[in-house]
Design a protein around this motif. Structure first.
Motif, PDB file in Angstrom:
ATOM      1  N   LYS A  33      59.563  14.675  67.332  1.00 15.39           N
ATOM      2  CA  LYS A  33      59.549  16.104  67.673  1.00 15.39           C
ATOM      3  C   LYS A  33      59.470  16.901  66.364  1.00 15.39           C
ATOM      4  CE  LYS A  33      62.197  15.135  71.793  1.00 15.39           C
ATOM      5  NZ  LYS A  33      63.492  15.225  72.444  1.00 15.39           N
ATOM      6  N   TYR A  34      58.289  16.804  65.733  1.00 13.76           N
ATOM      7  CA  TYR A  34      58.115  17.346  64.388  1.00 13.76           C
ATOM      8  C   TYR A  34      58.230  18.862  64.332  1.00 13.76           C
ATOM      9  CZ  TYR A  34      56.597  12.594  63.600  1.00 13.76           C
ATOM     10  OH  TYR A  34      56.550  11.233  63.550  1.00 13.76           O
ATOM     11  N   ASP A  35      57.738  19.558  65.343  1.00 17.25           N
ATOM     12  CA  ASP A  35      57.816  21.020  65.339  1.00 17.25           C
ATOM     13  C   ASP A  35      59.272  21.487  65.394  1.00 17.25           C
ATOM     14  OD1 ASP A  35      55.059  21.306  65.190  1.00 17.25           O
ATOM     15  OD2 ASP A  35      54.822  21.374  67.364  1.00 17.25           O
ATOM     16  N   LYS A  36      60.062  20.869  66.269  1.00 18.71           N
ATOM     17  CA  LYS A  36      61.473  21.243  66.385  1.00 18.71           C
ATOM     18  C   LYS A  36      62.246  20.855  65.132  1.00 18.71           C
ATOM     19  CE  LYS A  36      61.784  21.068  71.401  1.00 18.71           C
ATOM     20  NZ  LYS A  36      62.416  20.448  72.562  1.00 18.71           N
ATOM     21  N   ALA A  37      61.938  19.678  64.581  1.00 17.97           N
ATOM     22  CA  ALA A  37      62.614  19.239  63.361  1.00 17.97           C
ATOM     23  C   ALA A  37      62.293  20.187  62.206  1.00 17.97           C
ATOM     24  CB  ALA A  37      62.201  17.805  63.024  1.00 17.97           C
ATOM     25  N   HIS A  38      61.023  20.579  62.105  1.00 24.07           N
ATOM     26  CA  HIS A  38      60.626  21.505  61.038  1.00 24.07           C
ATOM     27  C   HIS A  38      61.392  22.818  61.159  1.00 24.07           C
ATOM     28  CE1 HIS A  38      58.073  24.591  59.114  1.00 24.07           C
ATOM     29  NE2 HIS A  38      58.046  23.687  58.147  1.00 24.07           N
ATOM     30  N   ALA A  39      61.506  23.322  62.377  1.00 24.87           N
ATOM     31  CA  ALA A  39      62.246  24.571  62.587  1.00 24.87           C
ATOM     32  C   ALA A  39      63.711  24.410  62.174  1.00 24.87           C
ATOM     33  CB  ALA A  39      62.139  25.008  64.047  1.00 24.87           C
ATOM     34  N   ALA A  40      64.299  23.269  62.500  1.00 23.99           N
ATOM     35  CA  ALA A  40      65.700  23.031  62.136  1.00 23.99           C
ATOM     36  C   ALA A  40      65.864  22.934  60.614  1.00 23.99           C
ATOM     37  CB  ALA A  40      66.195  21.739  62.794  1.00 23.99           C
ATOM     38  N   PHE A  41      64.942  22.255  59.943  1.00 19.32           N
ATOM     39  CA  PHE A  41      65.021  22.162  58.484  1.00 19.32           C
ATOM     40  C   PHE A  41      64.832  23.541  57.833  1.00 19.32           C
ATOM     41  CE2 PHE A  41      63.706  17.545  58.996  1.00 19.32           C
ATOM     42  CZ  PHE A  41      64.940  17.034  58.604  1.00 19.32           C
ATOM     43  N   LEU A  54      55.640  18.995  58.765  1.00 20.90           N
ATOM     44  CA  LEU A  54      54.385  19.746  58.838  1.00 20.90           C
ATOM     45  C   LEU A  54      53.180  18.807  58.801  1.00 20.90           C
ATOM     46  CD1 LEU A  54      54.938  22.852  56.524  1.00 20.90           C
ATOM     47  CD2 LEU A  54      54.663  22.814  59.003  1.00 20.90           C
ATOM     48  N   LEU A  55      53.223  17.819  57.913  1.00 17.19           N
ATOM     49  CA  LEU A  55      52.115  16.868  57.805  1.00 17.19           C
ATOM     50  C   LEU A  55      51.948  16.055  59.083  1.00 17.19           C
ATOM     51  CD1 LEU A  55      52.586  15.587  54.143  1.00 17.19           C
ATOM     52  CD2 LEU A  55      50.751  17.036  55.029  1.00 17.19           C
ATOM     53  N   GLN A  56      53.061  15.594  59.632  1.00 17.28           N
ATOM     54  CA  GLN A  56      52.999  14.796  60.856  1.00 17.28           C
ATOM     55  C   GLN A  56      52.520  15.623  62.046  1.00 17.28           C
ATOM     56  OE1 GLN A  56      53.283  11.548  61.414  1.00 17.28           O
ATOM     57  NE2 GLN A  56      53.575  11.231  59.243  1.00 17.28           N
TER      58      GLN A  56
END
Length: 186
Positions: free
Chosen positions: A48-56, A79-81
Protein backbone atom coordinates in the motif's frame (compact mmCIF):
# COMPACT_ATOMS: atom_id res chain seq x y z
CA UNK A 1 33.15 -21.28 54.92
CA UNK A 2 32.05 -17.75 54.51
CA UNK A 3 28.86 -16.91 52.83
CA UNK A 4 28.41 -13.79 50.82
CA UNK A 5 25.25 -11.90 50.93
CA UNK A 6 23.83 -10.42 47.82
CA UNK A 7 21.75 -7.35 48.04
CA UNK A 8 18.19 -7.74 46.88
CA UNK A 9 18.03 -5.22 44.04
CA UNK A 10 14.56 -4.62 42.67
CA UNK A 11 14.24 -5.70 39.03
CA UNK A 12 13.95 -2.82 36.64
CA UNK A 13 11.60 -3.06 33.75
CA UNK A 14 13.35 -3.34 30.41
CA UNK A 15 12.65 -0.76 27.79
CA UNK A 16 10.64 -2.21 24.89
CA UNK A 17 12.50 -3.07 21.68
CA UNK A 18 11.25 -1.93 18.30
CA UNK A 19 12.43 -1.86 14.71
CA UNK A 20 14.18 1.43 15.44
CA UNK A 21 15.95 0.17 18.59
CA UNK A 22 15.29 0.37 22.31
CA UNK A 23 12.99 3.07 23.57
CA UNK A 24 13.86 5.11 26.62
CA UNK A 25 11.26 4.30 29.25
CA UNK A 26 10.01 7.87 29.65
CA UNK A 27 10.01 9.29 26.11
CA UNK A 28 6.37 9.00 25.04
CA UNK A 29 6.81 11.32 22.04
CA UNK A 30 9.52 9.09 20.62
CA UNK A 31 7.44 6.00 21.37
CA UNK A 32 4.57 7.52 19.39
CA UNK A 33 6.94 8.36 16.52
CA UNK A 34 8.28 4.80 16.42
CA UNK A 35 4.74 3.42 16.45
CA UNK A 36 3.88 5.60 13.45
CA UNK A 37 7.10 4.52 11.72
CA UNK A 38 6.32 0.83 12.22
CA UNK A 39 2.74 1.30 10.97
CA UNK A 40 4.03 3.04 7.83
CA UNK A 41 6.53 0.22 7.26
CA UNK A 42 3.71 -2.36 7.53
CA UNK A 43 1.71 -0.44 4.92
CA UNK A 44 4.74 -0.45 2.66
CA UNK A 45 5.31 -4.18 3.17
CA UNK A 46 1.65 -4.81 2.32
CA UNK A 47 2.13 -3.01 -1.00
CA UNK A 48 0.00 0.00 0.00
CA UNK A 49 2.60 2.46 -1.25
CA UNK A 50 0.32 5.50 -1.52
CA UNK A 51 -0.86 5.16 2.09
CA UNK A 52 2.66 4.43 3.33
CA UNK A 53 4.00 7.49 1.50
CA UNK A 54 1.33 9.66 3.11
CA UNK A 55 2.22 8.28 6.55
CA UNK A 56 5.95 8.91 6.03
CA UNK A 57 5.25 12.46 4.79
CA UNK A 58 3.09 13.11 7.85
CA UNK A 59 5.96 11.96 10.05
CA UNK A 60 8.40 14.28 8.27
CA UNK A 61 6.02 17.23 8.63
CA UNK A 62 5.66 16.55 12.36
CA UNK A 63 9.43 16.17 12.80
CA UNK A 64 10.82 12.67 12.57
CA UNK A 65 13.93 13.44 14.60
CA UNK A 66 16.69 10.88 14.28
CA UNK A 67 14.50 8.78 11.97
CA UNK A 68 14.29 11.56 9.37
CA UNK A 69 16.83 10.00 7.00
CA UNK A 70 15.13 6.60 7.09
CA UNK A 71 11.68 8.13 6.71
CA UNK A 72 12.81 10.17 3.67
CA UNK A 73 14.38 7.07 2.11
CA UNK A 74 11.22 4.99 2.59
CA UNK A 75 8.99 7.83 1.35
CA UNK A 76 11.03 7.98 -1.86
CA UNK A 77 10.91 4.19 -2.20
CA UNK A 78 7.11 4.36 -1.89
CA UNK A 79 6.93 6.95 -4.66
CA UNK A 80 9.07 4.77 -6.94
CA UNK A 81 7.02 1.66 -6.25
CA UNK A 82 3.72 3.46 -6.76
CA UNK A 83 4.91 4.92 -10.07
CA UNK A 84 6.27 1.55 -11.20
CA UNK A 85 2.80 0.03 -11.45
CA UNK A 86 1.29 2.84 -13.50
CA UNK A 87 1.90 2.77 -17.24
CA UNK A 88 0.35 5.16 -19.68
CA UNK A 89 0.02 4.41 -23.35
CA UNK A 90 -0.61 6.76 -26.24
CA UNK A 91 -2.67 4.17 -28.12
CA UNK A 92 -4.17 0.68 -27.87
CA UNK A 93 -1.45 -0.57 -30.21
CA UNK A 94 1.24 0.72 -27.87
CA UNK A 95 -0.44 -1.04 -24.95
CA UNK A 96 -0.64 -4.27 -26.98
CA UNK A 97 3.06 -3.97 -27.94
CA UNK A 98 3.92 -3.62 -24.26
CA UNK A 99 1.90 -6.74 -23.39
CA UNK A 100 3.60 -8.69 -26.19
CA UNK A 101 7.03 -7.56 -24.96
CA UNK A 102 6.16 -8.87 -21.50
CA UNK A 103 5.06 -12.15 -23.05
CA UNK A 104 8.27 -12.45 -25.07
CA UNK A 105 10.38 -11.75 -21.99
CA UNK A 106 8.63 -14.56 -20.09
CA UNK A 107 6.61 -12.34 -17.74
CA UNK A 108 3.46 -14.35 -18.35
CA UNK A 109 1.31 -13.13 -15.46
CA UNK A 110 2.12 -9.49 -16.19
CA UNK A 111 1.34 -10.05 -19.87
CA UNK A 112 -1.97 -11.73 -18.99
CA UNK A 113 -2.88 -8.77 -16.80
CA UNK A 114 -2.11 -6.32 -19.62
CA UNK A 115 -4.14 -8.27 -22.19
CA UNK A 116 -7.06 -8.33 -19.76
CA UNK A 117 -6.75 -4.57 -19.21
CA UNK A 118 -6.94 -4.07 -22.97
CA UNK A 119 -10.08 -6.22 -23.10
CA UNK A 120 -11.57 -4.36 -20.16
CA UNK A 121 -11.14 -1.09 -22.05
CA UNK A 122 -12.40 -2.59 -25.33
CA UNK A 123 -14.16 -5.97 -25.33
CA UNK A 124 -13.93 -6.04 -29.15
CA UNK A 125 -10.10 -6.06 -29.09
CA UNK A 126 -9.57 -9.29 -31.02
CA UNK A 127 -5.80 -8.76 -30.93
CA UNK A 128 -5.84 -8.99 -27.11
CA UNK A 129 -7.80 -12.26 -27.34
CA UNK A 130 -5.23 -13.48 -29.85
CA UNK A 131 -2.47 -12.48 -27.39
CA UNK A 132 -4.20 -14.43 -24.61
CA UNK A 133 -4.41 -17.44 -26.95
CA UNK A 134 -0.67 -17.24 -27.63
CA UNK A 135 0.02 -16.88 -23.92
CA UNK A 136 -2.14 -19.90 -23.13
CA UNK A 137 -0.37 -21.93 -25.80
CA UNK A 138 3.04 -20.98 -24.43
CA UNK A 139 2.04 -21.91 -20.88
CA UNK A 140 0.49 -25.24 -21.90
CA UNK A 141 -3.15 -24.34 -21.27
CA UNK A 142 -4.66 -25.79 -24.46
CA UNK A 143 -8.28 -25.41 -23.36
CA UNK A 144 -7.97 -21.65 -22.73
CA UNK A 145 -5.87 -21.27 -25.87
CA UNK A 146 -8.69 -22.70 -27.95
CA UNK A 147 -11.30 -20.55 -26.17
CA UNK A 148 -9.40 -17.32 -26.75
CA UNK A 149 -8.40 -18.16 -30.31
CA UNK A 150 -11.97 -19.17 -31.21
CA UNK A 151 -13.28 -15.83 -29.97
CA UNK A 152 -10.44 -13.90 -31.70
CA UNK A 153 -11.28 -15.63 -34.99
CA UNK A 154 -15.00 -15.02 -34.50
CA UNK A 155 -14.33 -11.30 -34.05
CA UNK A 156 -11.78 -11.10 -36.87
CA UNK A 157 -11.47 -14.02 -39.34
CA UNK A 158 -7.99 -12.83 -40.40
CA UNK A 159 -6.71 -14.15 -37.06
CA UNK A 160 -7.22 -17.67 -38.45
CA UNK A 161 -4.71 -17.01 -41.25
CA UNK A 162 -2.27 -15.38 -38.84
CA UNK A 163 -2.49 -18.33 -36.41
CA UNK A 164 -1.69 -20.80 -39.21
CA UNK A 165 1.75 -19.23 -39.64
CA UNK A 166 2.40 -18.33 -35.99
CA UNK A 167 5.19 -20.45 -34.47
CA UNK A 168 3.94 -19.60 -30.98
CA UNK A 169 1.19 -22.17 -31.51
CA UNK A 170 3.63 -25.00 -32.24
CA UNK A 171 2.65 -26.81 -29.04
CA UNK A 172 -0.95 -26.88 -30.25
CA UNK A 173 -0.17 -28.31 -33.70
CA UNK A 174 -0.94 -31.91 -32.69
CA UNK A 175 -4.28 -31.06 -31.11
CA UNK A 176 -7.10 -32.02 -33.54
CA UNK A 177 -9.35 -29.26 -32.13
CA UNK A 178 -6.69 -26.69 -33.03
CA UNK A 179 -6.36 -28.08 -36.57
CA UNK A 180 -10.13 -28.08 -36.97
CA UNK A 181 -10.28 -24.46 -35.80
CA UNK A 182 -7.59 -23.28 -38.22
CA UNK A 183 -8.65 -25.42 -41.22
CA UNK A 184 -12.44 -25.78 -41.00
CA UNK A 185 -12.79 -26.21 -44.75
CA UNK A 186 -10.79 -29.46 -44.84
Amino acid sequence: MAQTKTANIPATKRAPRTLAGTLPATDTARAHLVTQYEAALRLMQDGKYDKAHAAFEKMLAAGAGELSDRVRMYANACLLQAAKGKNTFASHEEHYDYAVSLLNDGHYEDAREQFKLILKANDKADYALYGLAVLSSMTGDSHRCLEHLTEAIRQNPRNRIQARADSDFQDMADDPRFTELLYPEV
